[in-house]
Design an enzyme around this catalytic site. Structure first.
Site, PDB file in Angstrom:
ATOM      1  N   CYS A  41      -1.443   6.360   9.466  1.00  0.00           N
ATOM      2  CA  CYS A  41      -0.297   5.971  10.121  1.00  0.00           C
ATOM      3  C   CYS A  41      -0.393   4.576  11.192  1.00  0.00           C
ATOM      4  O   CYS A  41      -1.366   4.662  11.881  1.00  0.00           O
ATOM      5  CB  CYS A  41       0.446   6.936  11.284  1.00  0.00           C
ATOM      6  SG  CYS A  41       1.996   7.215  10.798  1.00  0.00           S
ATOM      7  N   GLU A  69       0.788  -1.180  -0.028  1.00  0.00           N
ATOM      8  CA  GLU A  69       0.058   0.058   0.169  1.00  0.00           C
ATOM      9  C   GLU A  69       0.889   1.211  -0.017  1.00  0.00           C
ATOM     10  O   GLU A  69       1.843   1.351   0.646  1.00  0.00           O
ATOM     11  CB  GLU A  69      -1.058  -0.030   1.327  1.00  0.00           C
ATOM     12  CG  GLU A  69      -1.827  -1.239   1.065  1.00  0.00           C
ATOM     13  CD  GLU A  69      -2.937  -1.136   2.285  1.00  0.00           C
ATOM     14  OE1 GLU A  69      -2.571  -0.698   3.098  1.00  0.00           O
ATOM     15  OE2 GLU A  69      -4.026  -1.623   2.014  1.00  0.00           O
TER      16      GLU A  69
END
Ligand code: SF4
Length: 365
Positions: A341, A92
């Site tokens: 994150c 990703e």
């Protein structure tokens, strides 16, 4: 005969290929320009090569670009791309508009968060990628191709952070080669100051990087001010390199490079977000020119941690600022599409055993 992937070649290897084909040396520069600056995906686009030369090249080489198989856009404009690699593995990459609250240049910023491994060995307890185990390291060209493909798609990235899936310094050689290609004038020609490598704290590699002469930024994902807490939330890396050794490596890195360091600190409610933690952090950073990014935890399904209240985050920031440390609070971006994150994870393919098996028992905090 197996055809060579042009994207996998560095500049010297490209010159070698051109020599083997009996072509003049300048042709290597032309090929690099087509690959890295014009971002072609096939030979027919190489219009300054004659038809015979293009056909000859096609018999010896391929251009194996990655394709993305999924693209999600968050309500806040963050985009997540799922890339399929040539062996079917997936990674990703995340595009983040703006970034740090309070940073005046944030409006113009478009940051690409790059992956450097499929999965990760380190199993930090606040990170979804860590639950995958490590499937494999990325090759330099697979790191670089995340940039090329998004440039091809018209995204004008300003900043590049190796903070996606994986621990970049556990894949040291390929990451250094990727930085070389991203910054080489004949390749992507990006300014190294726009590139940040983020590490969970691999001490020998920090020393090595300090001596490498590379001029990119280094960010250290610190996240705790005592070994007791860091052992709980980043057990694999902290057992190898406890805080004292890590901070000594950071000091050494600064001495060798004279560059400011960035410290990432994920705030976990009731774990590492107290006033005492903030004060200890100012002590740890004393003597290291640094900038701190506070990241209020992004919750994911079944995560054992909670996000602190905004008041706690602001108080933590205030203590650091009063000690003279530039401190930004990272806005949570893309959490509705699990692009924030610590929220990146792809499904391993059937039959792919992680190199380092992941722990399957419940995590006790
Ligand atoms: S935070 Fe980084 S080093 Fe830790 S498990 Fe996640 S990807 Fe790996």
């Amino acid at each position: 005969m197996k055809r060579v992937d042009l994207l996998s070649l560095d500049a010297a290897q490209m010159e070698g290929l051109v020599r083997d084909l009996g072509w003049p040396r300048y042709r290597a520069a032309q090929l690099l320009q087509w690959i890295y600056q014009k971002r072609v995906r096939d030979f027919s686009g190489m219009t300054n090569l004659g038809k015979t030369d293009r056909e000859r090249l096609e018999r010896h080489a391929v251009i194996h670009r990655m394709d993305w198989t999924r693209h999600l856009t968050s309500s806040d404009g963050t985009e997540k791309f799922l890339f399929r690699l040539s062996d079917g593995q997936e990674i990703e990459s995340v595009l983040i508009p703006g970034d740090e609250a309070g940073d005046p240049s944030a409006d113009r910023r478009l940051t690409l968060c790059l992956s450097t491994q499929v999965g990760c060995t380190l199993d930090c307890r606040f990170c979804l990628t860590g639950t995958m185990g490590l499937i494999r390291n990325l090759k330099a060209h697979e790191i670089v191709d995340q940039v090329l493909e998004l440039q091809r798609a018209g995204r004008r990235m300003t900043n590049f952070v190796m903070m996606g899936m994986g621990e970049p310094l556990a894949n040291y050689n390929e990451v250094v080669e990727a930085i070389g290609r991203l910054t080489a004038p004949r390749m992507l020609a990006l300014s190294p100051r726009r590139i940040t490598v983020s590490t969970s704290g691999l001490v020998p590699q920090i020393h090595r990087l300090g001596k490498s002469g590379l001029k990119m930024n280094l960010a250290v994902s610190l996240n705790a001010t005592t070994d007791a807490v860091r052992d709980r939330i980043m057990p694999e890396v902290n057992r190898l390199y406890p805080i004292k050794a890590l901070m000594a490596a950071c000091r050494g890195y600064h001495s060798a490079t004279r560059r400011k360091l960035f410290f990432e600190y994920v705030l976990l409610s009731g774990v590492n977000d107290s006033g005492d933690d903030a004060r200890r952090l100012t002590g740890l950073l004393r003597g290291i020119p640094s900038k701190v990014n506070l990241i209020p935890f992004n919750e994911f399904p079944d995560s054992p941690f909670r996000r602190p209240d905004d008041g706690v985050v602001l108080k933590f920031q205030k203590i650091l600022m009063e000690a003279g440390i530039t401190t930004f609070i990272r806005k949570s971006r893309g959490s509705d599409i699990l692009a924030a994150c610590g929220q990146l994870r792809t499904e391993a393919k059937p039959g792919d055993a992680p190199i380092i098996p992941i722990k399957t028992q419940a995590v006790k905090i």
